[in-house]
Design an enzyme around this catalytic site. Sequence first.
Site, PDB file in Angstrom:
ATOM      1  CB  ILE A  78      -0.955   0.023   1.209  1.00 41.00           C
ATOM      2  CG1 ILE A  78      -0.193  -0.102   2.518  1.00 41.00           C
ATOM      3  CG2 ILE A  78      -2.003  -1.057   1.074  1.00 41.00           C
ATOM      4  CD1 ILE A  78      -1.076  -0.002   3.753  1.00 41.00           C
ATOM      5  N   GLY A  79       2.167   1.103   0.026  1.00 35.98           N
ATOM      6  CA  GLY A  79       3.057   2.255  -0.025  1.00 35.98           C
ATOM      7  C   GLY A  79       4.505   1.815  -0.137  1.00 35.98           C
TER       8      GLY A  79
ATOM      9  N   GLY B   8       8.667   3.518  -0.191  1.00 30.60           N
ATOM     10  CA  GLY B   8       9.580   4.644  -0.113  1.00 30.60           C
ATOM     11  C   GLY B   8      11.017   4.187  -0.215  1.00 30.60           C
TER      12      GLY B   8
ATOM     13  CG  PHE C 207      14.933   5.065   4.396  1.00 27.59           C
ATOM     14  CD1 PHE C 207      14.541   6.384   4.514  1.00 27.59           C
ATOM     15  CD2 PHE C 207      16.256   4.784   4.101  1.00 27.59           C
ATOM     16  CE1 PHE C 207      15.456   7.413   4.371  1.00 27.59           C
ATOM     17  CE2 PHE C 207      17.169   5.802   3.962  1.00 27.59           C
ATOM     18  CZ  PHE C 207      16.776   7.130   4.094  1.00 27.59           C
TER      19      PHE C 207
ATOM     20  CB  VAL D  47       3.617   0.584   3.982  1.00 29.38           C
ATOM     21  CG1 VAL D  47       2.523   0.420   5.040  1.00 29.38           C
ATOM     22  CG2 VAL D  47       4.657   1.593   4.455  1.00 29.38           C
TER      23      VAL D  47
ATOM     24  CE  LYS E 168       8.613   3.341   7.402  1.00 24.02           C
ATOM     25  NZ  LYS E 168       8.680   4.701   7.948  1.00 24.02           N
TER      26      LYS E 168
ATOM     27  CG  ASP F 207      10.029  13.030   4.427  1.00 23.57           C
ATOM     28  OD1 ASP F 207       9.950  11.822   4.159  1.00 23.57           O
ATOM     29  OD2 ASP F 207      10.087  13.910   3.553  1.00 23.57           O
TER      30      ASP F 207
END
Length: 1000
Positions: A689-690, A692, A694, A697, A712, A821
Amino acid sequence: MEVTLFLFVHRQTKLLLFIIWLQIAVIIAILPTAELMATGTNNTIDQDALLAIKSLIKDNPQGVTSSWNDSLHFCQWQGVTCSTRHRRVSGLNLSSSGLEGSLSPWIGNMSFLRYIMLQNNSFNGEIPTQLGRLSRLQELLLANNSFDSNIPSSLSNCSNLQFLHLGGNKLVGRIPNEFGSLKMLKLFVIHRNILTGGIPSFIGNFTLLETFSLGGCHLGGIIPDVFHRLKNLKRLALPENELVGTIPASVYNLSMLESLFLDDNQLHGTLDTNLFLLQPRLQEISLPDNQFTGSLDASIFNSTELRTLDVSRNNLSGKLVIHSPNICQFVEMSLGFNNFGSMEGDDMSFIDTLSNCSLLEKLDVGDNSLRGNLPKSLEYRSRKLYFLSFASNSISGNLPSSIGNLSGLTTLSLSDNQFIGTIPESIGRLQNLVKLELKGNSFTGNIPGTIGNLSSLIELHMGMNTINGTIPSSLGDCKKLLGLTVEQNQLSGSIPRNIFELSSLSVILDLGGNHLSGDLPDFGNGLKNLNELILADNQLSGELPSSIGSCISLQKLDIGGNFFHGSLPSSMGSLRALQNLDVSCNNFTGQIPGFLETLSLDNLNLSFNDLRAYSKGINKLSLAVILAITLAVVLFCAAMVSFVFFYCLKRKDKHAHDTSNSISATHMTKVSYKKLYNATQGFSVNNVIGKGSFASVYRGDLGLDGGIVAVKVLNLQHRGGSKSFISECKALCNARHRNLVKVITCCSSCDFEGKEFKALVYEFMPNGSLDKWLHWNDRKENMQKELLPLGLLQRVCIALDVAYAIDYLHNHNGGTIVHCDLKPSNILLDEDMVAHVGDFGLSKILQSEPVNTYDSSSIGVRGTIGYAPPEYGIGGKVSRSGDIYSYGILLLEMVTCKRPTDPMFKEALNLHKYASKAMGDHLLEICDPIILRNDCSDPAQFTKNKGEETVSMRKEACLRLMLELGVACSMELPQYRIDIRSVIKELHLIKDVMLDTSTC
């Protein structure tokens, strides 16, 4: 011989004529077939071109090209017009269809095209150079798209072009010099692009031109003196171009000119005294935010056509001399922030001469040097007048009772003048009044009780006068008041109870500097939203009610200089937002309460009371007992330090198998790698669902143990992945706030292959990220989910939620956490659309932060490009103001729906500058069109036109405030950024205004 020759010639002539007749007959016979063949060939060309255009359209929400197939002849396709004779495409109109994609170069093959109307879509990429093949083209309208190329010089080959509109794109470079050959142009609009090279002088060739607009392109340079040949020009718009110099003489000779817009440049000089003798048709003059000097000639006001005159924020001066004509068409007259006025004392006589201006809606002469009295003729002003400002002048005398006849007023600003006498009771007839400013004068007498009739009033400011009597209880009938200030007057008596029951009060209640007496009414829950309460320098007495603890939003409490007694109630410990507390010069007794230690106070004044120093009782014990307690405390602290030390060593063991560590033992359960593996179906890509730099998720289902969660998983192979995990754990281990993403547990273990594994388990947010909702039109998967775009009120509520989270992190967490961020993808929305700040992988905990420390550091750049503050890019230290910058960019993105990394932001232009330039009259041009879609549901609401759109005035005001807030937060220099508490106060104001009107 001659006869024979004659007969021979005659026969030859007849034969020749017969052959000619026969050829004509054959041509006539085969002409339909030839034309049919030609049409058939050209039909194929046009049809192929249309299908090529369709093939590059990626998104077609209205289905306008769904009919473009073989079931219909292409001349019957939606948006397509064909000529009746040749059956060739002569027109293409796909305007305002929500189309997204690039424009096919095949459009240049439809050689019979006379008009192309593709405005108000989302076409991107280059404008095809093949458009230059269309020699018959008369109209090319590509406005309000996202074309981002240079303007193709090949368009100069379209010699019949009459209407060229490329405004509202992302075009770059210069306006091609080849355009000088387009001598048939009547409309030439390229405003709101990113162009260079100044205003081209070849526009002097456009002798048929009626509209010329290059606003908002930041072209620079001067206005060329080439307008003398443009005898047909009606509209000249060059605002926001950083132009310098003076208005050239040729502009004043445009006798057909109706609209002149030169706002927000750096133009100087005086205005031509013969302006309306040379330009009698002028209806709009807009010259604010320049450096013009001199006076306004009386001829400007003599026009029977002029509707808008805006010369505000210049350096104009002199006496306003207006000889109003018999027919006055004025709708707006904005002369504020100049130096108008004289030393003669009758500067206000121009009001008398405006009696014929029955259409006048806005009159602003504030912030000048006007003297004299307001004439009684004020009552004859337009009933349409909604804005009237005489603020910050030297106007004296009484306020005439005729002011009550201006029944359309929503804003009346008379502050900082020299008015005397009483405030007339007739002011209570201004039923539509939203803002009333009378502060800084010499008004006397009582506050008229009729003010309670102003049911729409939001702001009332009457401070710094000599008003006496009591505070009328009728003020409690103003149920929409956000701010009430009557400080530094001579008011007496007690404070009416119903004032403290006004739940609408959220900005300020200032009754300080009067002669008020008696006990304070019970607070109840009336002032729970109030930010500032000032009751200082009165004669109030009694004990401070314990119900003051209900004012949970209070940031400033000043009750100094009264006769309060007793102890400070312990309920004040609930005032967690409190920053400034002044209880000085009273009769408070008892110990200084311990709850003051728990408040994040910036200023505290307890002086001139009978308070005793706060003590925990240790001073009453014997020396032996004190030493024993001290020794026990030291041993306990040493034991705790040892425990933490060995605990941290244990956590550094990278190969500890299947151990899961909870962030807070009292709130979190243990979870293993295996359980997370099963919950996410083996960390399936279908559950992502996500993602990035680093971490990734995943959506997970822990079943009866925890339900749906977000897992995560840190990418430990990426440099900084492990550090990100530690930063997030440290930041969230003690953080608890409704607007932070809730951490359920964490896992620091090994996977099935023995590799290090770290993950954080969060509460699942079913509505995903704010980024998805703002840019829903960018993502096809969102269209499948039928997400509704966010309205303005929803955006304000989300912004307020994020502001609360930042305030908590910065000021109320027992330390300072800087997120580092903040951006839409890190703002998550729960099922009720409440915002939660997440992703603390780059956060930093400041132990004792000097808030404005900007010296260099070796931390490297923290944050995301576009959202990270400029000082981080040059090695500046992490600070709270860095988060404020990111939050400001977030606000601007929420208003404009443009990311700071949008391709239009190049070189010196960024989102902050783009927004700040639009804070004048161009606000609606940069706002997300979705916000403007739903207009006022009440036709009785006041509205005003902006181009082709009609937007609620209150909604526009809310948008403007939010935009200004974003600009104030994202200032380049940290010291100029506002603090988060001021942000919250302003957002509360915006929210409450919107909740009180259907227009928002």
